[in-house]
Design a protein around this motif. Structure first.
Motif, short mmCIF file in Angstrom:
data_model
loop_
_atom_site.label_atom_id
_atom_site.label_comp_id
_atom_site.label_asym_id
_atom_site.label_seq_id
_atom_site.Cartn_x
_atom_site.Cartn_y
_atom_site.Cartn_z
N UNK A 121 0.84 -1.21 0.00
CA UNK A 121 0.00 0.00 0.00
C UNK A 121 0.87 1.25 0.00
N UNK A 122 1.98 1.21 0.71
CA UNK A 122 2.87 2.38 0.76
C UNK A 122 3.50 2.64 -0.61
N UNK A 123 3.88 1.60 -1.32
CA UNK A 123 4.42 1.77 -2.67
C UNK A 123 3.36 2.26 -3.63
N UNK A 124 2.14 1.72 -3.50
CA UNK A 124 1.05 2.15 -4.39
C UNK A 124 0.66 3.59 -4.14
N UNK A 125 0.83 4.07 -2.90
CA UNK A 125 0.45 5.44 -2.56
C UNK A 125 1.36 6.46 -3.25
N UNK A 126 2.56 6.03 -3.68
CA UNK A 126 3.49 6.95 -4.34
C UNK A 126 3.04 7.30 -5.75
N UNK A 127 2.19 6.48 -6.34
CA UNK A 127 1.69 6.73 -7.70
C UNK A 127 0.17 6.81 -7.65
#
Length: 219
Positions: A121-127
């Motif tokens: 979720x943290x990686x997806x929040x960057x894009x």
């Protein structure tokens, strides 16, 4: 002793202007457990209950008692904001050491928790959703920068708002001995209006700080 305009924000510039004012609220806290209920205490408890309900909606179903942290943060900042309005008392929340000490550990704990427990979720929040492929590297950079400056914006917003009102009150107060009788009356009226504004700013900035911290946690 400092003699410039910013001496009011120096914790060593006066007898009572020291860091002890930061912890005086903790000393007075046990009084609420044995004090007889009165109207002011009832209103304060109702206010905290409303804040707890609002923070619970922002955090969602996985709040796990975290609202107590943000309600306590609101109470701590509000107490120190009000305490700084009294003469010869150092305004702790106007110092970046205090505001950064509140914002930085909260932000770091949120980031650490998200990257350890919710890595995907943290990686997806960057894009953001719907970002074109060509803009993805730039969006990642922008999101990283926005995440890293969050504790700075939290702390600087609170400190700057508390400094601005106190500086205006100090500037107007210094003009009193140099003014005539009619000008002194106008200065006193302006200072009363500014003091009312400072009371409002003290409440609003406490609420904004706690609400933004809650929003950062909910993300």
């Amino acid at each position: 002793m400092m003699t410039n305009l910013f001496s009011v924000f120096d914790p060593t510039s006066s007898i009572f202007s020291n860091w002890l004012s930061l912890f005086s609220g903790i000393i007075l806290l046990p009084v609420s457990f044995w004090l007889l209920p009165n109207r002011a205490l009832t209103i304060w408890k109702q206010l905290l209950g409303k804040l707890d309900s609002e923070f619970s909606l922002l955090l969602g179903p996985m709040k796990m008692g975290a609202t107590l942290l943000f309600v306590s943060l609101f109470s701590f900042i509000l107490y120190n904001n009000f305490l700084g309005l009294f003469p010869y008392i150092f305004t702790a929340t106007s110092h970046l050491v205090v505001t950064l000490s509140l914002a930085l550990p909260l932000w770091f704990s949120f980031i650490l928790f998200s990257w350890i427990r919710e890595t995907t979720h943290a990686l997806a929040h960057l894009v953001p959703l719907g970002t074109p492929m060509a803009l993805m590297p730039f969006m990642v950079l922008i999101e990283l920068i926005s995440n890293f400056i969050r504790p700075i914006t939290l702390s600087v917003r609170l400190a700057a708002n508390m400094i601005a009102g106190h500086l205006l009150l100090t500037l107007l107060g210094n003009q009193g001995p140099l003014s005539g009788i009619y000008s002194v009356g106008l200065i006193l009226l302006s200072q009363v209006l500014l003091l009312v504004l400072e009371f409002s700013v003290a409440i609003i900035q406490s609420y904004v700080f706690a609400t933004l911290a809650t929003l950062y946690a909910s993300e």
